[in-house]
Design a protein around this motif. Structure first.
Motif, PDB file in Angstrom:
ATOM      1  N   ASP A  26      27.420  19.133 -12.174  1.00  0.00           N
ATOM      2  CA  ASP A  26      27.526  17.890 -12.926  1.00  0.00           C
ATOM      3  C   ASP A  26      27.576  18.198 -14.422  1.00  0.00           C
ATOM      4  O   ASP A  26      27.165  19.274 -14.873  1.00  0.00           O
ATOM      5  CB  ASP A  26      26.345  16.955 -12.630  1.00  0.00           C
ATOM      6  CG  ASP A  26      26.278  16.567 -11.155  1.00  0.00           C
ATOM      7  OD1 ASP A  26      27.352  16.364 -10.566  1.00  0.00           O
ATOM      8  OD2 ASP A  26      25.158  16.483 -10.622  1.00  0.00           O
ATOM      9  N   GLN A  35      35.968  21.762 -13.760  1.00  0.00           N
ATOM     10  CA  GLN A  35      35.250  22.080 -12.524  1.00  0.00           C
ATOM     11  C   GLN A  35      36.144  22.899 -11.605  1.00  0.00           C
ATOM     12  O   GLN A  35      37.347  22.664 -11.496  1.00  0.00           O
ATOM     13  CB  GLN A  35      34.837  20.782 -11.826  1.00  0.00           C
ATOM     14  CG  GLN A  35      33.922  20.977 -10.635  1.00  0.00           C
ATOM     15  CD  GLN A  35      33.551  19.644 -10.016  1.00  0.00           C
ATOM     16  OE1 GLN A  35      34.400  18.780  -9.805  1.00  0.00           O
ATOM     17  NE2 GLN A  35      32.272  19.449  -9.737  1.00  0.00           N
ATOM     18  N   LEU A 132      36.699  16.714 -15.368  1.00  0.00           N
ATOM     19  CA  LEU A 132      35.659  15.704 -15.181  1.00  0.00           C
ATOM     20  C   LEU A 132      35.542  14.857 -16.439  1.00  0.00           C
ATOM     21  O   LEU A 132      35.647  15.382 -17.552  1.00  0.00           O
ATOM     22  CB  LEU A 132      34.303  16.362 -14.885  1.00  0.00           C
ATOM     23  CG  LEU A 132      34.174  17.185 -13.593  1.00  0.00           C
ATOM     24  CD1 LEU A 132      32.777  17.785 -13.497  1.00  0.00           C
ATOM     25  CD2 LEU A 132      34.457  16.331 -12.374  1.00  0.00           C
TER      26      LEU A 132
END
Length: 222
Positions: A26, A35, A132
């Motif tokens: 995260d 990611q 992300l």
């Protein structure tokens, strides 16, 4: 370049890369992240190459966070070596990447800049990645061209000989001298008349026919 200062064991087992990342999946420091989508070994050289291309693109306009560290040693035996005789010597350092692991994060930049920076960094990495924190409709920023001539857009002009701006396809300025055909070798140079001088009179034409020849003595009829 990243590498551990001190380790307990110089040589490690190869280990496994199965499964997904359970930690570090995260965003923690920045607004946008890169990611991993596949499992791979990521070397310290690849991490440094990706970091350089991102920092050079943003030009110190934001912050780049590295979320991985190469703490696993990789060994290799010399070429043309027989089997056995123990494990090879350490050659480099890698980090084990599993799907879902956040590799880099960025903050203080626009989504367009972050998307293009992550695209450039993904070219240096050995696995597939995704971003992300960036919406799907955001387009990547355009690279700034440093080298090469500027491209002309419709309606723009270019600088002429004397510094004047000439539109593409337009006639040359009146002040610019046009080059005429070259004179033949050995011919006399042509002189231009001074401004305001009287024009020269036209030369008299040469006699076209020559004078008739006299008849020879005794040759004519009486």
């Amino acid at each position: 370049m990243l590498l551990p200062a001190r380790v307990k064991h110089r040589k490690l087992h190869r280990g496994r890369r199965s499964g997904v990342a359970t930690q570090g999946a995260d965003l923690a420091f920045g607004e946008f992240g890169l990611q991993a989508s596949e499992a791979a070994w990521m070397t310290n050289r690849q991490i440094e190459a990706a970091r350089r291309v991102m920092t050079r693109f943003v030009r110190r306009g934001g912050q780049v966070f590295i979320r991985v560290f190469p703490d696993k040693s990789v060994t290799k035996k010399p070429a043309e070596t027989r089997m056995g005789s123990g494990k090879g010597a350490p050659e480099g350092w890698v980090v084990v990447i599993k799907p879902g692991r956040v590799l880099f994060e960025m903050g203080g930049v626009t989504p367009e800049m972050a998307k293009r920076a992550f695209q450039l960094a993904a070219y240096k990495l050995p696995m597939k990645t995704r971003t992300l924190g960036i919406k799907s409709g955001v387009k990547a920023a355009v690279d700034v061209k440093i080298k090469g001539a500027a491209e002309l857009k419709p309606g723009e002009g270019v600088e002429g000989i004397a510094g004047d701006v000439v539109a593409p396809g337009a006639a040359a300025p009146a002040g610019a001298a046009s080059k005429g055909p070259k004179a033949a070798p050995g011919a006399a140079p042509t002189m231009k008349a001074a401004p305001g001088a009287a024009p020269k009179a036209a030369a008299a034409p040469k006699a076209a026919a020559a004078a008739p020849a006299k008849p020879s003595k005794g040759g004519g009829k009486k």
